[in-house]
Design an enzyme around this catalytic site. Sequence first.
Site, mmCIF file in Angstrom:
data_model
loop_
_atom_site.group_PDB
_atom_site.id
_atom_site.type_symbol
_atom_site.label_atom_id
_atom_site.label_comp_id
_atom_site.label_asym_id
_atom_site.label_seq_id
_atom_site.Cartn_x
_atom_site.Cartn_y
_atom_site.Cartn_z
ATOM 1 C CB SER A 1 -0.686 0.084 1.191
ATOM 2 O OG SER A 1 -1.514 1.355 1.606
ATOM 3 C CE1 TYR B 1 -4.287 -2.433 5.109
ATOM 4 C CE2 TYR B 1 -3.392 -0.366 4.687
ATOM 5 C CZ TYR B 1 -3.978 -1.511 4.470
ATOM 6 O OH TYR B 1 -4.235 -1.787 2.905
HETATM 7 N N1 LIG Z 1 -8.910 -0.728 -1.301
HETATM 8 C C1 LIG Z 1 -7.918 0.210 -1.147
HETATM 9 O O1 LIG Z 1 -7.946 1.375 -1.044
HETATM 10 C C2 LIG Z 1 -6.607 -0.302 -0.932
HETATM 11 C C3 LIG Z 1 -5.566 0.810 -0.855
HETATM 12 C C4 LIG Z 1 -4.022 0.058 -0.556
HETATM 13 C C5 LIG Z 1 -3.933 -1.285 -0.449
HETATM 14 N N2 LIG Z 1 -4.967 -2.215 -0.611
HETATM 15 C C6 LIG Z 1 -4.776 -3.459 -0.479
HETATM 16 O O2 LIG Z 1 -5.333 -4.060 -1.529
HETATM 17 C C7 LIG Z 1 -5.655 -5.418 -1.052
HETATM 18 C C8 LIG Z 1 -7.053 -5.857 -1.601
HETATM 19 O O3 LIG Z 1 -7.940 -4.589 -0.857
HETATM 20 P P1 LIG Z 1 -9.466 -4.750 -1.138
HETATM 21 O O4 LIG Z 1 -9.815 -3.310 -0.912
HETATM 22 O O5 LIG Z 1 -9.950 -5.705 -2.318
HETATM 23 O O6 LIG Z 1 -9.739 -5.476 0.437
HETATM 24 P P2 LIG Z 1 -10.916 -6.363 0.766
HETATM 25 O O7 LIG Z 1 -11.211 -6.170 2.339
HETATM 26 O O8 LIG Z 1 -12.113 -6.097 0.077
HETATM 27 O O9 LIG Z 1 -10.394 -8.003 0.446
HETATM 28 C C9 LIG Z 1 -9.443 -8.457 1.185
HETATM 29 C C10 LIG Z 1 -9.939 -10.150 1.187
HETATM 30 O O10 LIG Z 1 -9.062 -10.800 2.125
HETATM 31 C C11 LIG Z 1 -9.845 -11.707 2.747
HETATM 32 N N3 LIG Z 1 -9.412 -11.975 4.076
HETATM 33 C C12 LIG Z 1 -9.221 -11.292 5.220
HETATM 34 N N4 LIG Z 1 -8.620 -11.948 6.137
HETATM 35 C C13 LIG Z 1 -8.079 -12.978 5.585
HETATM 36 C C14 LIG Z 1 -7.297 -14.076 6.129
HETATM 37 N N5 LIG Z 1 -6.978 -14.366 7.278
HETATM 38 N N6 LIG Z 1 -7.107 -15.178 5.300
HETATM 39 C C15 LIG Z 1 -7.619 -15.291 3.944
HETATM 40 N N7 LIG Z 1 -8.354 -14.163 3.646
HETATM 41 C C16 LIG Z 1 -8.497 -13.228 4.533
HETATM 42 C C17 LIG Z 1 -11.206 -10.867 2.933
HETATM 43 O O11 LIG Z 1 -12.318 -11.829 3.454
HETATM 44 C C18 LIG Z 1 -11.240 -10.355 1.890
HETATM 45 O O12 LIG Z 1 -11.907 -10.906 0.987
HETATM 46 C C19 LIG Z 1 -5.441 -5.655 0.401
HETATM 47 O O13 LIG Z 1 -4.279 -6.144 0.679
HETATM 48 C C20 LIG Z 1 -5.503 -4.296 0.711
HETATM 49 O O14 LIG Z 1 -4.701 -3.969 1.904
HETATM 50 C C21 LIG Z 1 -6.359 -1.669 -0.765
#
Ligand SMILES: NC(=O)c1ccc[n+]([C@@H]2O[C@H](COP(=O)([O-])OP(=O)(O)OC[C@H]3O[C@@H](n4cnc5c(N)ncnc54)[C@H](O)[C@@H]3O)[C@@H](O)[C@H]2O)c1
Length: 274
Positions: free
Chosen positions: A148, A161
Site C-alpha cells: 500500500s 496496517y
Molecule cells: N482498497 C484500497 O483502497 C486499498 C489501498 C491500498 C492497498 N489495498 C490492499 O489491497 C488488497 C485488497 O484490498 P480490497 O480493498 O480488495 O480489500 P478487501 O477487504 O475487499 O479484500 C480483502 C480480502 O481478504 C480476505 N481476508 C481477510 N483476512 C483473511 C485471512 N486471514 N485469510 C484469508 N483471507 C482473508 C477478506 O475476506 C477479503 O475478501 C489488500 O491487501 C489491501 O490491504 C487496498
Amino acid sequence: MQPEPVPQQVLAGRRALVTGGATGMGAATARALADAGATVAAWDLDRAWDDTPEELSDLACLPADVSSSADVARAVQDTVAALGGLDIVVNNAAAHDVDARHPIWDVDEAVWDRVIGVNLTGTFLVSRATARLVKAAGPRGRIVNISSVMGRAGSRERAAYAASKAGIIALTQTTAQELAPYGATVNALCPGLMLTRRGAIFASGSDGGRDGIDALNAMARERVPARRPGLPAELAALVVFLASDAAAYITGEAIGLDGGMKTVFVNPTDPELP
Ligand SMILES: NC(=O)c1ccc[n+]([C@@H]2O[C@H](COP(=O)([O-])OP(=O)(O)OC[C@H]3O[C@@H](n4cnc5c(N)ncnc54)[C@H](O)[C@@H]3O)[C@@H](O)[C@H]2O)c1
C-alpha cells in the site's frame, strides 16, 4: 461492425493462486489471471465464500485463513492437487484497522496482532509454503505481494496496517533476491485509494455502501492528483503484466498504483487535530 479483439492468453499454461480472492481487488485479479489463460485458485476465509461472486464460479475457490500455518499447509496441498502445480502467487488477503483507528499511544495490542498476523505473517506463511514451487517454476515463477502507499509513507492512526504493509515490502525485496537466481520474480504493488467496498469504508467510516463510495470519490477528488480512485481492474491488469514473460527482468520492486497520490497526507484543517 468491428469484431471484439480476442484477449491475449499471455498466461496460458500457468497455475496461479490469489489469497483474499472472494472480494474487491482479489476477485478482480483472480478473474483477470483466468482471462489471461491461467488456471486459478482463490483462497479466502470460510465466511467470505458464503457469497462467492458469480464471475469466480469457474475457479477453484478454497477456504483458508492465511494467518494459520496449518490452514496454509492444507490449502497449498489442495491447490496443487487441483491445479497440478503452482507458478504464480498473489498475496492479497488483508485485515484492516479502519474500525479501530488510534494514535500510537492508544493502539490496542489485539488489533496490532490481528493486522500484523494476517497481512505480514500471512504473506510470510504463504510465501514460505509456496516458494519452492515458484522456484521450481523457474522463469515462469512469480510472487506479487499487495502492499500500500501506507507501507512506504506511513499513515496517521494506522500504525498496525502501515507497519504490516512496510514489512511486506522488505519481505518482497528479500524473497526477490532469493528467487532471482532461478529466474522467478517477486514484486510488491502499492495501491493508493482504490474503488472497493474496503476503500469506501476507509474513506467514510461507514459500511462501504453508496454513501461510502460517494465519500471515496470526494476524497479522491481532493487528495489524488488524478482526481479519481483507482479501479480493481487496473490493479488486476498490472498483476497480469508482472506475471507475464514481458516482466521477466523486473524484480524486488514496490510499484505504486496511486494516481500520483504517494501518501495519505494529514489534513491540517482536520478539526480533531490540536
Ligand atoms: N482498497 C484500497 O483502497 C486499498 C489501498 C491500498 C492497498 N489495498 C490492499 O489491497 C488488497 C485488497 O484490498 P480490497 O480493498 O480488495 O480489500 P478487501 O477487504 O475487499 O479484500 C480483502 C480480502 O481478504 C480476505 N481476508 C481477510 N483476512 C483473511 C485471512 N486471514 N485469510 C484469508 N483471507 C482473508 C477478506 O475476506 C477479503 O475478501 C489488500 O491487501 C489491501 O490491504 C487496498
